[in-house]
Design a protein around this motif. Structure first.
Motif, PDB file in Angstrom:
ATOM      1  N   GLU A 133      -4.052  10.470   0.152  1.00 30.59           N
ATOM      2  CA  GLU A 133      -3.187  10.774   0.506  1.00 30.59           C
ATOM      3  C   GLU A 133      -2.510   9.581   1.128  1.00 30.59           C
ATOM      4  N   GLY A 134      -3.036   8.480   1.061  1.00 32.48           N
ATOM      5  CA  GLY A 134      -2.638   7.417   1.971  1.00 32.48           C
ATOM      6  C   GLY A 134      -1.971   6.145   1.247  1.00 32.48           C
ATOM      7  N   VAL A 135      -2.101   6.080   0.137  1.00 33.27           N
ATOM      8  CA  VAL A 135      -1.728   5.074  -0.639  1.00 33.27           C
ATOM      9  C   VAL A 135      -0.229   5.111  -0.954  1.00 33.27           C
ATOM     10  N   ARG A 136       0.500   3.954  -0.723  1.00 37.45           N
ATOM     11  CA  ARG A 136       2.179   4.007  -0.706  1.00 37.45           C
ATOM     12  C   ARG A 136       2.657   3.221  -1.957  1.00 37.45           C
ATOM     13  N   ARG A 137       1.899   2.067  -1.970  1.00 33.21           N
ATOM     14  CA  ARG A 137       2.416   1.112  -3.157  1.00 33.21           C
ATOM     15  C   ARG A 137       1.340   0.538  -3.470  1.00 33.21           C
ATOM     16  N   LEU A 138       1.458  -0.008  -4.907  1.00 32.50           N
ATOM     17  CA  LEU A 138       0.398  -1.059  -5.527  1.00 32.50           C
ATOM     18  C   LEU A 138       0.813  -1.779  -6.608  1.00 32.50           C
ATOM     19  N   ARG A 139       1.004  -3.113  -6.440  1.00 31.43           N
ATOM     20  CA  ARG A 139       1.616  -3.789  -7.653  1.00 31.43           C
ATOM     21  C   ARG A 139       0.654  -4.969  -7.897  1.00 31.43           C
ATOM     22  N   VAL A 140       0.667  -5.104  -9.196  1.00 29.86           N
ATOM     23  CA  VAL A 140      -0.573  -6.139  -9.593  1.00 29.86           C
ATOM     24  C   VAL A 140       0.122  -6.878 -10.858  1.00 29.86           C
ATOM     25  N   ARG A 141      -0.421  -8.030 -10.785  1.00 26.61           N
ATOM     26  CA  ARG A 141      -0.339  -8.920 -12.033  1.00 26.61           C
ATOM     27  C   ARG A 141      -1.736  -9.213 -12.877  1.00 26.61           C
ATOM     28  N   PHE A 142      -1.736  -8.930 -14.283  1.00 26.96           N
ATOM     29  CA  PHE A 142      -2.909  -9.012 -14.938  1.00 26.96           C
ATOM     30  C   PHE A 142      -2.912 -10.461 -15.455  1.00 26.96           C
ATOM     31  N   ASN A 143      -3.731 -11.120 -14.797  1.00 29.45           N
ATOM     32  CA  ASN A 143      -3.983 -12.859 -15.021  1.00 29.45           C
ATOM     33  C   ASN A 143      -4.822 -13.159 -16.084  1.00 29.45           C
ATOM     34  N   ALA A 144      -6.244 -12.308 -16.291  1.00 32.90           N
ATOM     35  CA  ALA A 144      -6.985 -12.811 -17.511  1.00 32.90           C
ATOM     36  C   ALA A 144      -7.931 -11.587 -17.954  1.00 32.90           C
ATOM     37  N   VAL A 145      -8.363 -11.763 -19.217  1.00 34.11           N
ATOM     38  CA  VAL A 145      -9.094 -10.496 -19.761  1.00 34.11           C
ATOM     39  C   VAL A 145     -10.172 -10.214 -19.283  1.00 34.11           C
ATOM     40  N   VAL A 146     -10.440  -8.931 -19.281  1.00 34.98           N
ATOM     41  CA  VAL A 146     -11.802  -8.165 -18.955  1.00 34.98           C
ATOM     42  C   VAL A 146     -12.708  -7.866 -20.325  1.00 34.98           C
ATOM     43  N   ARG A 147     -13.851  -8.059 -20.057  1.00 32.29           N
ATOM     44  CA  ARG A 147     -14.724  -7.983 -21.403  1.00 32.29           C
ATOM     45  C   ARG A 147     -15.740  -6.983 -20.921  1.00 32.29           C
ATOM     46  N   PRO A 148     -16.077  -6.280 -22.022  1.00 36.01           N
ATOM     47  CA  PRO A 148     -17.553  -5.546 -21.687  1.00 36.01           C
ATOM     48  C   PRO A 148     -18.529  -6.421 -21.160  1.00 36.01           C
ATOM     49  N   GLY A 149     -19.325  -5.998 -20.175  1.00 44.54           N
ATOM     50  CA  GLY A 149     -20.535  -6.721 -19.440  1.00 44.54           C
ATOM     51  C   GLY A 149     -20.019  -7.386 -18.032  1.00 44.54           C
ATOM     52  N   ASP A 150     -18.580  -7.456 -18.064  1.00 43.86           N
ATOM     53  CA  ASP A 150     -18.235  -7.949 -16.876  1.00 43.86           C
ATOM     54  C   ASP A 150     -18.222  -7.001 -15.617  1.00 43.86           C
TER      55      ASP A 150
END
Lengths: 132, 137
Positions: free
Chosen positions: B75-92
């Motif tokens: 119940e406690g999350v008010r806001r979340l803002r992100v930038r996607f900077n780099a790719v994530v691949r299987p195994g990461d």
């Protein structure tokens, strides 16, 4: 059609989504979030609004040309099983930048508002997609 | 929750996730409704100029959601803002981290805690990064 600043202000028709217990459980399981309220399907994880898939108004792009740049959610309260959420999506900005490796890129900023059946705001979303 | 110190400048305990698997990406595609094939089909990913299939950016944001819920409850999350900077691949192997940037009173008996948050991979690269606000008693 071209992705340009003439799209700013384009707004979707409202669409209503039901928050279903099974959908919450599946979503939490895919993320690997073990919180009991999510696994019971009672409360939806914070990023659950991403499941409300709506076309971006006026925008038809090959998905392989689109990168997700940024995403923001601001919540009035968490979504819960049984909620009915009416979403409206609007293009609020379009701008061009030259990428370091990818050449010219078009950034499209889309805002979404989700409201309950009484019209009270539940959350706002803001996405930046990059068209290459 | 009560054991976590939410004080400006303090790092909060990290969340280390299991390695990303292809099955997880298929599950996330189904659960989220994002069926863009660059996340599940090698041929499509290569045709799009990618080195291989890549994880949904929203999956790493979902990990940050889990991280924040661990701090503040569902119940406690008010806001979340992100930038996607780099790719994530299987195994990461992704780890969610955060630092408290400010704490202010809500005026209604609670506090709003602002955090810098990020997801880093096994090479220490911040693949997804941004800021968040959670409620604290």
């Amino acid at each position: 059609m071209a992705v340009d600043r003439s799209l700013i202000g384009a707004t979707s028709e409202p669409r209503t989504f039901d928050v279903e217990r099974g959908a919450i459980r599946k979503f939490a399981e895919a993320i690997g979030d073990p919180h009991p309220a999510f696994r019971a399907g009672e409360v939806a994880p914070p990023t659950f609004p991403t499941t409300f898939s709506m076309a971006v108004p006026m925008l038809t792009i090959d998905p392989a040309r689109v990168l997700h740049g940024e995403e923001e959610y601001a919540y009035e309260r968490p979504l819960r099983a049984g909620d009915r959420v009416t979403c409206v999506r609007r293009i609020v900005d379009v701008y061009e930048r030259r990428g370091r490796r990818l050449g010219p890129l078009v950034f499209v900023v889309v805002e979404t508002e989700g409201r309950d059946l009484d019209g009270a705001l539940l959350y706002r979303g803001r996405s930046t997609v990059i068209v290459r | 929750m009560a054991t976590v110190m939410l004080v400006p400048g303090e790092a909060v305990p990290p969340l280390v996730k299991d390695p990303i698997t292809k099955v997880q990406l298929v599950k996330y595609a189904g659960a989220s409704g994002d069926y863009n094939l660059i996340h599940t089909d090698l041929e499509t990913a290569r045709a799009a100029g990618l080195p291989g299939i890549i994880a949904h950016g929203m999956l790493s944001m979902g990990f940050l959601g889990q991280f924040l819920v661990g701090l503040a409850g569902p119940e406690g999350v008010r806001r979340l803002r992100v930038r996607f900077n780099a790719v994530v691949r299987p195994g990461d192997v992704l780890t969610c981290r955060g630092t408290v940037t400010s704490v202010r009173d809500t005026g209604r008996g609670g506090r709003v805690v602002a955090l810098e948050v990020w997801v880093e991979n096994q090479r220490g690269e911040r693949v997804t990064a941004g800021e968040a606000e959670v409620l604290s008693a």
